[in-house]
Design an enzyme around this catalytic site. Structure first.
Site, PDB file in Angstrom:
ATOM      1  N   THR A  83     -10.075   1.948   3.917  1.00 18.54           N
ATOM      2  CA  THR A  83     -10.782   0.524   3.294  1.00 18.54           C
ATOM      3  C   THR A  83     -10.226  -0.505   4.187  1.00 18.54           C
ATOM      4  OG1 THR A  83     -11.285   1.186   1.080  1.00 18.54           O
ATOM      5  CG2 THR A  83     -11.017  -1.260   1.532  1.00 18.54           C
ATOM      6  N   SER A 130      -9.673   8.344   3.726  1.00 21.40           N
ATOM      7  CA  SER A 130      -8.678   9.287   3.441  1.00 21.40           C
ATOM      8  C   SER A 130      -8.878  10.626   3.060  1.00 21.40           C
ATOM      9  CB  SER A 130      -7.610   8.548   2.482  1.00 21.40           C
ATOM     10  OG  SER A 130      -7.978   8.481   1.100  1.00 21.40           O
ATOM     11  N   THR A 161      -6.871   4.345   0.663  1.00 19.71           N
ATOM     12  CA  THR A 161      -6.068   4.476  -0.831  1.00 19.71           C
ATOM     13  C   THR A 161      -6.553   5.705  -1.647  1.00 19.71           C
ATOM     14  OG1 THR A 161      -7.415   3.104  -2.038  1.00 19.71           O
ATOM     15  CG2 THR A 161      -5.700   2.108  -0.760  1.00 19.71           C
ATOM     16  N   ASP A 162      -7.637   6.235  -1.453  1.00 18.74           N
ATOM     17  CA  ASP A 162      -8.196   7.378  -2.423  1.00 18.74           C
ATOM     18  C   ASP A 162      -7.232   8.430  -2.665  1.00 18.74           C
ATOM     19  OD1 ASP A 162     -10.189   5.873  -3.196  1.00 18.74           O
ATOM     20  OD2 ASP A 162     -11.759   7.239  -2.246  1.00 18.74           O
TER      21      ASP A 162
END
Length: 403
Positions: A83, A130, A161-162
């Site tokens: 992101t 990710s 961030t996932d």
């Protein structure tokens, strides 16, 4: 150092437009975009798009002569997408964007005043969400970080961030250098108003260059908060304060010029060079990476997931159990059979916090590791040994780093 860009921090529109042309046609949206891989021009070359296994750029740019003479720390920023490198539909599209679109070189160039905190170079390892990275990719990423730290004072890795908590813990358990490794990302794409992307990247560079996390292993820096890789987890799908470390909390904060560290991991208290993780990836190949899965328990959970994982070749399985690690009767029966076939299990809790103790025949207690981080440790353990007692010892040391 690369030439400075005149792009505003949140408006890299021309670059984004050109880059977007290389993305396969798909609905604009966070999750629809995560699997997209784009061709980007990094400091040391292009990352090519392929339909199955995108190439990863692992060529470390040399430290410039001017940077060698500079009193500032040399920091390499390795971009992997996510992101933070997202191109939004418009300036107010907080959730509608293409992740992994903008090149890390231009993102770093757009940061104001970075010349005050470090001499910064960039490497475009890849540009994907990710969740698109394989364990083989993380193998390459970890070796690239170690190789970079032979030249640079510290490394920043940007990612989505996932699955950041898994990527961070993998690096934490495999990077051999004591030099600082900081991982960052954002919950809002680079090109929207009020994005956290620019501040997170700037502060990550500042933290890496400060040297304050030497011998800490890999740390996360998002939302002005510093977290150890071990134990950190994403707790919300949209909020910018999503990352927390249950039970133990953050290790520090960044407030403009003030970098405050309030606690340290056990490895930081040992003499430099003596707390390296056991998992030196230079001693194995990608083919040695073990297959490990996660099975979740719930009311009347069946044993088919465990049976399927075993039939699929899993050498290890993490159970995400109820309460203090409990699993259903059917799962227990499937686990017993799998242990007889040589599969090693780690038991964890699905509650989000708390410690799991005990263990038994073929079963290791995961302490307070999350299921996803326990999987990383079990995978690494099985990649280096098939001896149950050896792997159990690694969980009792690296997995339970008491001071």
């Amino acid at each position: 150092m690369s030439k400075q860009s005149n792009l505003r921090p949140w408006a890299v529109w021309s670059t984004a437009a050109l880059t977007a042309l290389t993305i396969s046609l798909s609905p604009i949206g966070t999750y629809a975009a995560q699997a997209a891989t784009v061709e980007v021009s990094g400091t040391t070359g292009a990352v090519q798009t392929t339909s199955s296994a995108p190439a990863r750029n692992t060529s470390i740019p040399a430290v410039s002569e001017s940077s060698k003479q500079s009193a500032l720390p040399n920091v390499l920023v390795i971009g992997t997408g996510g992101t933070i490198a997202g191109q939004s539909e418009d300036a107010t599209s907080f959730q509608n964007y293409r992740a992994g679109t903008l090149p890390i070189e231009e993102m770093v160039d757009a940061l104001p005043d970075k010349q005050k905190i470090a001499d910064v170079s960039t490497l475009q390892f890849g540009n994907s969400g990710s969740g698109s990275y394989t364990m083989a990719d993380l193998y390459d990423l970890s070796l690239t970080v170690d190789k970079a730290l032979a030249q640079y004072d510290s490394v920043v890795v940007t990612t989505g961030t996932d699955t950041m908590e898994e990527i961070a813990y993998f690096l934490d358990m495999t990077v051999q250098s004591d030099k600082p490794v900081v991982i960052t990302g954002s919950m809002r794409p680079w090109t929207v108003i009020g994005s956290d992307a620019q501040a997170n990247l700037y502060n990550a560079i500042k933290l890496a260059g400060s040297g304050r996390t030497t011998s800490f292993g890999t740390v996360l820096m998002l939302n002005d908060t510093i977290q150890l890789a071990r134990g950190v987890t994403k707790t919300n799908d949209y909020r910018t304060d999503t990352f927390e470390t249950p039970m133990l909390g953050a290790v520090g904060y960044i407030d403009e010029e003030n970098i405050r560290i309030y606690r340290a991991p056990a490895r930081a208290l040992k003499p430099e060079g003596t707390a390296k993780p056991a998992f030196d990836l230079s001693k194995i190949t990608k083919a040695d990476l073990a297959k490990v899965e996660i099975a979740i328990s719930y009311q009347e959970a069946g044993g088919e997931a465990i049976e399927g994982f075993v039939n699929g070749g899993a050498k290890g399985i993490v159970t995400s159990g109820t309460g203090a690690g409990g699993i259903s009767r059917a799962m227990g029966q499937a686990r017993t059979k799998a242990v007889e076939e040589g599969v090693i299990f780690v038991t964890t809790t699905r509650t989000g916090s708390g410690s799991v103790y005990g263990g038994g025949n073929g079963v290791i207690a995961g302490d307070n590791l999350s299921p996803q981080q326990a999987r990383i440790l079990l995978m690494l353990g099985l990649s280096f040994s098939d001896d149950f007692e050896t792997i159990k010892t690694w969980f009792e040391t690296y997995g339970t780093p008491e001071v």
